[in-house]
Design a protein around this motif. Structure first.
Motif, PDB file in Angstrom:
ATOM      1  N   GLY A  82      -8.402   6.539   1.592  1.00 37.83           N
ATOM      2  CA  GLY A  82      -9.147   5.330   1.243  1.00 37.83           C
ATOM      3  C   GLY A  82      -8.281   4.078   1.289  1.00 37.83           C
ATOM      4  O   GLY A  82      -8.732   3.018   1.740  1.00 37.83           O
ATOM      5  N   VAL A  83      -7.034   4.194   0.835  1.00 34.57           N
ATOM      6  CA  VAL A  83      -6.117   3.048   0.870  1.00 34.57           C
ATOM      7  C   VAL A  83      -5.797   2.673   2.316  1.00 34.57           C
ATOM      8  O   VAL A  83      -5.805   1.492   2.687  1.00 34.57           O
ATOM      9  CB  VAL A  83      -4.820   3.355   0.087  1.00 34.57           C
ATOM     10  N   VAL A  84      -5.525   3.675   3.154  1.00 35.09           N
ATOM     11  CA  VAL A  84      -5.235   3.418   4.575  1.00 35.09           C
ATOM     12  C   VAL A  84      -6.426   2.722   5.242  1.00 35.09           C
ATOM     13  O   VAL A  84      -6.263   1.713   5.949  1.00 35.09           O
ATOM     14  CB  VAL A  84      -4.895   4.732   5.311  1.00 35.09           C
ATOM     15  N   SER A 104       0.816  -1.227   0.000  1.00 36.60           N
ATOM     16  CA  SER A 104       0.000   0.000   0.000  1.00 36.60           C
ATOM     17  C   SER A 104       0.844   1.270   0.000  1.00 36.60           C
ATOM     18  O   SER A 104       0.384   2.312  -0.461  1.00 36.60           O
ATOM     19  CB  SER A 104      -0.937   0.011   1.206  1.00 36.60           C
ATOM     20  N   ILE A 105       2.082   1.179   0.506  1.00 35.33           N
ATOM     21  CA  ILE A 105       2.921   2.377   0.592  1.00 35.33           C
ATOM     22  C   ILE A 105       3.159   2.981  -0.791  1.00 35.33           C
ATOM     23  O   ILE A 105       3.104   4.204  -0.963  1.00 35.33           O
ATOM     24  CB  ILE A 105       4.260   2.058   1.301  1.00 35.33           C
ATOM     25  N   THR A 106       3.411   2.134  -1.785  1.00 38.45           N
ATOM     26  CA  THR A 106       3.650   2.668  -3.142  1.00 38.45           C
ATOM     27  C   THR A 106       2.381   3.316  -3.702  1.00 38.45           C
ATOM     28  O   THR A 106       2.443   4.354  -4.358  1.00 38.45           O
ATOM     29  CB  THR A 106       4.120   1.555  -4.091  1.00 38.45           C
ATOM     30  N   ILE A 145      -0.112   4.634  -1.920  1.00 36.37           N
ATOM     31  CA  ILE A 145      -0.328   5.880  -1.176  1.00 36.37           C
ATOM     32  C   ILE A 145       0.614   6.969  -1.678  1.00 36.37           C
ATOM     33  O   ILE A 145       0.213   8.128  -1.851  1.00 36.37           O
ATOM     34  CB  ILE A 145      -0.141   5.644   0.340  1.00 36.37           C
ATOM     35  N   ALA A 146       1.874   6.590  -1.938  1.00 38.22           N
ATOM     36  CA  ALA A 146       2.850   7.569  -2.452  1.00 38.22           C
ATOM     37  C   ALA A 146       2.383   8.151  -3.781  1.00 38.22           C
ATOM     38  O   ALA A 146       2.517   9.358  -4.027  1.00 38.22           O
ATOM     39  CB  ALA A 146       4.217   6.905  -2.612  1.00 38.22           C
ATOM     40  N   GLY A 147       1.826   7.295  -4.653  1.00 40.84           N
ATOM     41  CA  GLY A 147       1.314   7.775  -5.933  1.00 40.84           C
ATOM     42  C   GLY A 147       0.192   8.780  -5.761  1.00 40.84           C
ATOM     43  O   GLY A 147       0.169   9.825  -6.425  1.00 40.84           O
ATOM     44  N   PHE A 148      -0.731   8.478  -4.850  1.00 37.99           N
ATOM     45  CA  PHE A 148      -1.849   9.404  -4.611  1.00 37.99           C
ATOM     46  C   PHE A 148      -1.375  10.707  -3.959  1.00 37.99           C
ATOM     47  O   PHE A 148      -1.841  11.790  -4.320  1.00 37.99           O
ATOM     48  CB  PHE A 148      -2.915   8.738  -3.746  1.00 37.99           C
ATOM     49  N   LEU A 149      -0.460  10.596  -3.007  1.00 34.57           N
ATOM     50  CA  LEU A 149       0.017  11.802  -2.319  1.00 34.57           C
ATOM     51  C   LEU A 149       0.804  12.718  -3.257  1.00 34.57           C
ATOM     52  O   LEU A 149       0.856  13.932  -3.032  1.00 34.57           O
ATOM     53  CB  LEU A 149       0.862  11.427  -1.103  1.00 34.57           C
ATOM     54  N   ALA A 150       1.408  12.146  -4.299  1.00 40.25           N
ATOM     55  CA  ALA A 150       2.120  12.981  -5.281  1.00 40.25           C
ATOM     56  C   ALA A 150       1.167  13.972  -5.941  1.00 40.25           C
ATOM     57  O   ALA A 150       1.561  15.094  -6.300  1.00 40.25           O
ATOM     58  CB  ALA A 150       2.782  12.097  -6.343  1.00 40.25           C
ATOM     59  N   ILE A 157       8.349   6.552  -5.344  1.00 39.10           N
ATOM     60  CA  ILE A 157       8.260   5.091  -5.491  1.00 39.10           C
ATOM     61  C   ILE A 157       9.650   4.482  -5.704  1.00 39.10           C
ATOM     62  O   ILE A 157       9.948   3.389  -5.213  1.00 39.10           O
ATOM     63  CB  ILE A 157       7.279   4.739  -6.626  1.00 39.10           C
ATOM     64  N   PHE A 158      10.518   5.205  -6.389  1.00 52.73           N
ATOM     65  CA  PHE A 158      11.911   4.775  -6.565  1.00 52.73           C
ATOM     66  C   PHE A 158      12.575   4.584  -5.198  1.00 52.73           C
ATOM     67  O   PHE A 158      13.209   3.551  -4.935  1.00 52.73           O
ATOM     68  CB  PHE A 158      12.671   5.823  -7.386  1.00 52.73           C
ATOM     69  N   LEU A 159      12.424   5.556  -4.321  1.00 47.67           N
ATOM     70  CA  LEU A 159      13.045   5.482  -2.994  1.00 47.67           C
ATOM     71  C   LEU A 159      12.450   4.363  -2.149  1.00 47.67           C
ATOM     72  O   LEU A 159      13.165   3.682  -1.408  1.00 47.67           O
ATOM     73  CB  LEU A 159      12.893   6.823  -2.270  1.00 47.67           C
ATOM     74  N   ILE A 160      11.127   4.169  -2.266  1.00 55.77           N
ATOM     75  CA  ILE A 160      10.473   3.095  -1.508  1.00 55.77           C
ATOM     76  C   ILE A 160      11.010   1.732  -1.942  1.00 55.77           C
ATOM     77  O   ILE A 160      11.343   0.879  -1.113  1.00 55.77           O
ATOM     78  CB  ILE A 160       8.940   3.159  -1.689  1.00 55.77           C
ATOM     79  N   ILE A 161      11.108   1.533  -3.247  1.00 55.14           N
ATOM     80  CA  ILE A 161      11.620   0.255  -3.765  1.00 55.14           C
ATOM     81  C   ILE A 161      13.075   0.055  -3.355  1.00 55.14           C
ATOM     82  O   ILE A 161      13.483  -1.046  -2.961  1.00 55.14           O
ATOM     83  CB  ILE A 161      11.484   0.202  -5.306  1.00 55.14           C
ATOM     84  N   ALA A 162      13.868   1.118  -3.433  1.00 48.93           N
ATOM     85  CA  ALA A 162      15.277   1.034  -3.038  1.00 48.93           C
ATOM     86  C   ALA A 162      15.392   0.622  -1.574  1.00 48.93           C
ATOM     87  O   ALA A 162      16.243  -0.201  -1.204  1.00 48.93           O
ATOM     88  CB  ALA A 162      15.962   2.379  -3.273  1.00 48.93           C
TER      89      ALA A 162
END
Length: 698
Positions: free
Chosen positions: A308-310, A280-282, A284-289, A531-536
């Protein structure tokens, strides 16, 4: 996490009761949350067009503005109709010929260009001002009253008429959106899940979380109609995966713990929390962008969907386990053999064809990116409405009979010399596409002295600080011609008054074009970066973020590039939101496969077997996830008569399918070809220690 899982299992009945009770305030909040149907209100307050609209409301007591075309009436009947219109609540004033002189005076007193601009053999135009803002509830009620008063012989145009009809259409369609999304999502899950009852349990759990989300929107005061229309559908599409994760984990744990359903569920919750939170973090990051858009509609949609995702995650680890445990027996009775076959042969074929896939991928990338950069978009909000609506027909009639597509309003200093104002208006008249300028200091004003003008008219066109000038244009909103016309008019009025402002729908739309073009770039790079940083961080890898993001970005290029080759114009908000939503929601497919690949490689298994295992084990989950996302959005895209909603849903449905194929085909190819780079740039420490395994078994 296992302790939390045990607590949830033990308290399943209270959790379910509290969850159901929370629906009551949620429904109340949902009903009381105001919906905003005017996209132009999301422009930043610092812009001159927005400041001008506020001045018009504060100084003149006028917000909304409409042109009404009246057919088949004699001057006396029109004058009588005008008086009836002025009695409607929140109609501030109506300007017609008798606003200047008595109707007993022949209209021939008007200069020919003015007469021709506002009259035809069988029709005439009236300008209606409201004392409330363009999209306020009071204005929309007044518009409906205006249409009732005028009857079939009148045609109402303007932004307020647009938002009024848009509201009516949205309110009629929105319940159907949810019904279609739910029905098709259930069908997809019935096909791919191993129980006939489980899809209905999922929908119940997700539905409760959706109601929580819609109800808590009341804390924002209002939401846009796009957010309201898409929130339930998008939350269903995005969070369905989490329910599938829990169910699959629970099924595995039941075998492991020999039918001890409570213990199995506790461990399933523990496992699901880890995987779902990471997934869900990725998203949420997309929506918050989207919240970083200058055009604040992005913030509206981004916050609601991130919330909504949370809430979807919370529902998945609390409400869903409670429902599954309570309904365990009937669920068991409705189990059937899974329809999806084993993916071993398909996985082997994909691995064998990796070089062909690579060549095809390279060949597709260039035209996909070119289409992505050149897909045509439209900004005219009227284009989002179906042809049969009264507003669309009225606008066409106004343009066909009067060559009038827009009305600009100019605010100038009321203390300006009348000769200068008249000179300014003459220059405005000479601008390409301008039909006529209308104001107290213009040609009409020179023939009728200001002292002879009715007080009501003077109040309409002049305040203590500003004078109002109307400019009619033959150019449509959001066209290059009208944007150049606005620039030319602005340069003229600024010569005479540096603080002068040009406002109106076309001017606001021009500003919207400028800021959303910038927003598209900002939001795209922010979502990629986050999302790059989350995946890293998740994979402790320097190379995998590039690979995973590249695969999904290719899918986005294909998705947003296709309209260029099909000649399809997209509503401007579609590409901006889609690029972040598709990346955030479908990068999970790539994360799922990569996680299994790394698990195998960390065990010391060679690359081909690791990639093949990762592909064949993750493919069913990816297909089910993409099918659910597609099903929840595709039907709404086909059904909706509102092009912005239809565009968004079609893009999301197609995006889920394209991302699925990109991950299944391209991801294994890249993992095979770049294995050495991945291994040398990624932490290869084993995921599970003996201590962790022992703890997991308790």
């Amino acid at each position: 996490m296992i302790k939390l899982g045990k607590i949830i299992v033990k308290q399943k009945i209270p959790i379910l009761i509290i969850s159901l009770l929370l629906i009551i305030p949620s429904v109340i909040g949902m009903v009381k949350t105001r919906v905003n149907y005017d996209m132009l209100t999301y422009l930043p307050d610092s812009m001159d067009t927005v400041k001008g609209q506020n001045i018009l409301l504060d100084d003149f007591g006028k917000g909304a503005f409409s042109i009404v075309l009246v057919e088949g009436m004699e001057p006396k009947e029109i004058s009588s109709l005008k008086k009836q219109m002025e009695k409607i609540d929140h109609v501030d004033s109506v300007i017609w010929y008798d606003s200047f002189v008595d109707i007993s005076v022949p209209m021939e007193i008007l200069p020919k260009k003015y007469y021709d601009a506002f009259n035809r053999e069988n029709s005439t135009l009236m300008a209606v001002f409201f004392d409330t803002s363009t999209s306020s509830d009071e204005t929309m009620i007044a518009i409906n009253e205006l249409k009732k008063t005028c009857g079939k012989n009148c045609f109402v145009t303007g932004m307020s008429a647009l938002v009024t009809e848009l509201k009516d259409l949205c309110e009629a369609e929105e319940p159907v959106y949810v019904g279609i999304a739910v029905a098709l999502a259930i069908v997809a899950m019935l096909i791919f899940m191993d129980s006939f009852l489980v899809p209905f349990v999922f929908i119940t759990s997700i539905g409760i979380a959706i109601l929580w989300n819609l109800g808590t929107n009341i804390f924002f005061g209002e939401v846009s109609y796009i957010t309201k229309a898409l929130a339930a559908v998008l939350q269903l599409a995005v969070t369905m995966d989490y329910s599938i994760f829990l169910w699959n984990s629970y099924s595995e744990q039941k075998i492991r713990f020999d039918g001890d359903k409570n213990r199995a569920m506790a461990h399933a919750i523990s496992n699901t929390i880890t995987s779902v939170v990471g997934s869900s973090i990725t998203t949420i990051a997309g929506f918050l962008a989207l919240c970083f858009m200058t055009f604040t509609l992005g913030k509206d949609l981004g916050l609601v969907m991130a919330k909504g995702v949370v809430l979807g995650v919370i529902g998945c680890i609390t409400v869903l386990p409670a429902l599954i445990l309570i309904l365990d027996k009937p669920i068991e009775k409705t189990k059937h053999k899974a329809i999806l076959p084993k993916m071993d042969k398909i996985a082997e074929l994909i691995i064998k064809s990796r070089y062909i896939i690579l060549v095809v991928t390279v060949l597709i990338t260039i035209p996909a990116y070119y289409g992505y950069k050149n897909t045509p978009v439209y900004y005219d909000l009227g284009k989002c409405l179906p042809e049969y609506l009264d507003f669309v027909q009225a606008t066409k009639k106004l343009n066909n009979e009067y060559s009038m597509a827009n009305t600009h309003m100019i605010l100038i200093d009321s203390s300006l010399n009348r000769k200068d104002v008249k000179k300014m208006m003459k220059e405005c008249d000479a601008v390409d596409g301008v039909k006529v300028t209308l104001g107290m200091s213009g040609e009409i004003g020179s023939r009728i002295p200001e002292s002879m003008l009715p007080e009501e008219l003077k109040k309409t066109l002049k305040s203590d600080r500003y004078e109002l000038v109307l400019v009619t244009s033959e150019y449509y909103t959001a066209t290059d011609e009208v944007n150049k016309q606005i620039d030319d008019l602005t340069s003229i009025i600024k010569k005479y008054d540096p603080n002068a402002m040009l406002i109106g729908e076309a001017a606001c739309t021009k500003d919207m074009i400028a800021i959303t073009d910038h927003d598209f770039t900002v939001v795209t790079w922010l979502s990629i970066g986050a999302i790059f940083l989350i995946i890293a961080f998740v994979f402790t890898s320097a190379s995998l973020p590039f690979i995973l993001v590249a695969v999904i970005e290719l899918a986005i290029f294909i998705n947003l590039g296709l309209p260029y080759y099909t000649g399809t114009e997209l509503a401007f908000i579609g590409p901006i939101c889609l690029s972040t939503i598709q990346l955030g929601a479908t990068v999970d497919y790539a994360i799922l496969m990569t996680t299994r690949y790394l698990k195998e490689r960390r065990k010391g298994i060679e690359k081909r077997e690791s990639v093949t295992t990762a592909l064949k084990t993750s493919m069913p989950s990816i297909i089910v996830s993409a099918a659910g996302f597609f099903a929840a959005t595709f039907g709404v895209g086909i059904y909706s008569n509102i092009d912005i909603i239809s565009t968004m849903c079609n893009l999301m449905a197609r995006g889920a399918a394209i991302s699925m194929f990109a991950v299944i085909l391209v991801m294994p190819t890249l993992l095979m070809l770049l294995d050495k780079i991945i291994i040398h740039t990624t932490s290869m420490k084993k995921i599970e220690t003996k201590k962790e395994i022992s703890k997991e078994n308790n």
